[in-house]
Motif scaffolding. Structure first.
Motif, PDB file in Angstrom:
ATOM      1  N   MET B 107      -0.897  -4.022   3.144  1.00 39.81           N
ATOM      2  CA  MET B 107      -1.817  -3.244   3.981  1.00 39.81           C
ATOM      3  C   MET B 107      -1.510  -1.746   3.969  1.00 39.81           C
ATOM      4  SD  MET B 107      -2.747  -3.870   7.971  1.00 39.81           S
ATOM      5  CE  MET B 107      -3.251  -5.557   7.823  1.00 39.81           C
ATOM      6  N   LEU B 108      -0.211  -1.420   3.943  1.00 40.73           N
ATOM      7  CA  LEU B 108       0.176  -0.003   3.961  1.00 40.73           C
ATOM      8  C   LEU B 108      -0.340   0.704   2.697  1.00 40.73           C
ATOM      9  CD1 LEU B 108       1.764   2.131   5.547  1.00 40.73           C
ATOM     10  CD2 LEU B 108       3.809   1.448   4.309  1.00 40.73           C
ATOM     11  N   TYR B 110      -2.777  -0.308   0.808  1.00 39.62           N
ATOM     12  CA  TYR B 110      -4.238  -0.331   0.864  1.00 39.62           C
ATOM     13  C   TYR B 110      -4.775   0.803   1.743  1.00 39.62           C
ATOM     14  CZ  TYR B 110      -8.955  -2.053   1.568  1.00 39.62           C
ATOM     15  OH  TYR B 110     -10.314  -2.150   1.619  1.00 39.62           O
ATOM     16  N   GLU B 114      -7.103   3.925   0.895  1.00 37.54           N
ATOM     17  CA  GLU B 114      -8.357   4.139   1.620  1.00 37.54           C
ATOM     18  C   GLU B 114      -8.402   5.556   2.199  1.00 37.54           C
ATOM     19  OE1 GLU B 114     -10.860   1.024   3.399  1.00 37.54           O
ATOM     20  OE2 GLU B 114      -9.929   1.694   5.239  1.00 37.54           O
ATOM     21  N   LYS B 183     -12.830   8.842  10.835  1.00 38.68           N
ATOM     22  CA  LYS B 183     -12.355   7.688  10.068  1.00 38.68           C
ATOM     23  C   LYS B 183     -10.992   8.000   9.432  1.00 38.68           C
ATOM     24  CE  LYS B 183     -15.734   5.423   7.917  1.00 38.68           C
ATOM     25  NZ  LYS B 183     -16.637   5.044   6.813  1.00 38.68           N
ATOM     26  N   GLN B 186      -8.377   7.788  12.053  1.00 37.59           N
ATOM     27  CA  GLN B 186      -8.107   6.393  12.406  1.00 37.59           C
ATOM     28  C   GLN B 186      -7.177   5.751  11.364  1.00 37.59           C
ATOM     29  OE1 GLN B 186     -11.674   4.047  12.502  1.00 37.59           O
ATOM     30  NE2 GLN B 186     -10.604   2.196  13.145  1.00 37.59           N
ATOM     31  N   ILE B 187      -7.447   6.014  10.103  1.00 32.70           N
ATOM     32  CA  ILE B 187      -6.608   5.442   9.040  1.00 32.70           C
ATOM     33  C   ILE B 187      -5.201   6.027   9.112  1.00 32.70           C
ATOM     34  CG2 ILE B 187      -6.339   5.191   6.538  1.00 32.70           C
ATOM     35  CD1 ILE B 187      -9.420   5.382   6.335  1.00 32.70           C
ATOM     36  N   GLN B 190      -3.290   4.251  11.720  1.00 34.92           N
ATOM     37  CA  GLN B 190      -2.875   2.912  11.278  1.00 34.92           C
ATOM     38  C   GLN B 190      -1.668   3.009  10.344  1.00 34.92           C
ATOM     39  OE1 GLN B 190      -6.588   1.669   9.624  1.00 34.92           O
ATOM     40  NE2 GLN B 190      -7.307   0.746  11.508  1.00 34.92           N
ATOM     41  N   GLU B 193       1.370   3.814  12.305  1.00 34.00           N
ATOM     42  CA  GLU B 193       1.799   2.668  13.099  1.00 34.00           C
ATOM     43  C   GLU B 193       2.639   1.699  12.266  1.00 34.00           C
ATOM     44  OE1 GLU B 193      -1.533   0.852  15.029  1.00 34.00           O
ATOM     45  OE2 GLU B 193      -0.223  -0.470  16.171  1.00 34.00           O
ATOM     46  N   ILE B 194       2.203   1.454  11.033  1.00 30.26           N
ATOM     47  CA  ILE B 194       2.980   0.543  10.173  1.00 30.26           C
ATOM     48  C   ILE B 194       4.267   1.222   9.730  1.00 30.26           C
ATOM     49  CG2 ILE B 194       3.009  -0.750   8.007  1.00 30.26           C
ATOM     50  CD1 ILE B 194       0.035  -1.081   8.202  1.00 30.26           C
TER      51      ILE B 194
END
Lengths: 162, 200
Positions: B107-108, B110, B114, B183, B186-187, B190, B193-194
């Motif tokens: 996810m990180l 990805y 993004e 956006k 927001q990314i 995230q 956070e990870i």
């Protein structure tokens, strides 16, 4: 073609074995009629990435990587519905766990995307190492985060837990 | 709370699907995959075709203008010819950055991809004056002046083009700031956070 039929059958088996998990992911990242849209999007992305699935040992990480990346992208594109958290229902400390399922959904939907993913994968039985692998994080960090999430849930919903 | 029993109840709560539903879902995924593939190919084909039609048209016009010693018109149509090839190339470059969930990366990684793709989209809209409106506007205005000379018609035409392009420019900047910038934020949150791996 025999190969494509075999691939289709393998994919059908994969979906059958993991349909519950995928539904949980869709319900945690979408609301109302969008749940079905997200579920279809996840199926599509899993279908498109079926060649990258390398074997049974990696099924958890492969499935969640594709499903969660799809869910996060999907959520980014759509406007998020909000849930009122003003008067959360509370469970008695010795509550029957089945009764807490809807509160778990409510709690999951109130979390950030990353925390939601962590708790969701934990509930689905993934190990800390597997969760860390899906996130690209460290196992210790996942363990710490999970403990805090559990405490946060208990503080919010369980009586006499504070 | 007993989290082991919660885990068990959670896993039982997922409803297994019957064989016919699974078959329908797979057929639907196959069909959508085919449609997606076709629509991407169709879009690429249209962009390439339009560029390949417009570019030779302006290139031919450059040649004609040079023959008639219309230097300004020749320079403008050469600029428009190059621009008509550059635009689809630029759009394709940005599109290529978009991460594909099927790559089943963590996810990180990805989210970082993004973020890069979304920032590229932001720059594309925010900088539309430099790569799209500027060359096109200068090209069409100079072409008009080159053909019609310094007349009132040329002046009013230029004003109309500038007004139209100003509206497009402001609209794109607004879209970049209102839709894409949040956006990106927001990314970034995230990713942080990870990366931090800390508090919920």
């Amino acid at each position: 073609l025999p190969e494509s039929i075999a691939q289709t059958e393998a994919f059908e088996n994969l979906l059958a074995a993991n349909s519950g998990r995928l539904q949980h992911v869709a319900r945690c990242y979408a609301f109302g009629h969008e749940v079905e849209d997200l579920l279809q999007e996840i199926h599509l992305q899993l279908w498109r990435s079926r060649h990258s699935f390398a074997g049974k040992s990696q099924i958890n990480t492969w499935l969640y990587r594709v499903a969660l990346n799809t869910a996060i992208s999907f959520k980014c594109r759509r406007r998020q519905a909000t849930i009122s958290m003003e008067h959360p229902e509370r469970l008695p400390a010795n509550s029957d766990t089945d009764g807490s399922m809807h509160l778990l959904y409510e709690f999951l939907q109130s979390l950030s995307e990353v925390n939601r993913s962590v708790l969701l994968m934990y509930l689905e039985g993934l190990s800390h190492a597997e969760i860390a692998e899906v996130l690209g994080s460290k196992t210790n960090a996942v363990a710490v985060r999970l403990n805090r999430l559990k405490r946060a849930f208990e503080n919010r919903y369980v009586e006499d837990s504070a | 709370m007993n989290w082991d029993s919660i885990q068990t109840s959670w896993q039982k709560a997922g409803n297994p699907l019957d064989a016919s539903t699974i078959g329908r879902l797979v057929a639907s995924a196959e069909q959508r995959d085919r449609e997606l593939h076709q629509s991407v190919r169709r879009r690429d084909r249209i962009e390439t075709t339009v560029a390949l039609l417009i570019a030779p048209f302006f290139a031919f016009f450059t040649w004609i203008a040079l023959g008639k010693s219309l230097w300004l018109a020749a320079a403008a149509s050469a600029l428009l010819s190059a621009w008509s090839l550059f635009v689809p190339w630029r759009l394709r470059q940005v599109r290529k950055l978009q991460p594909d969930p099927t790559s089943s990366t963590d996810m990180l990684t990805y989210l970082r991809a993004e973020k890069e793709a979304t920032q590229a989209q932001y720059k594309l809209l925010h900088g539309i004056l430099c790569w799209y409106l500027g060359p096109a506007g200068i090209g069409v205005i100079l072409l008009f002046f080159g053909i019609r000379g310094w007349s009132a018609a040329s002046f009013y035409y230029s004003l109309a083009v500038l007004a139209l392009y100003l509206i497009i420019y402001l609209g794109n900047r607004r879209a970049a700031s209102r839709n894409i910038a949040p956006k990106i934020e927001q990314i970034k949150c995230q990713i942080n956070e990870i990366s931090r791996g800390e508090e919920p």
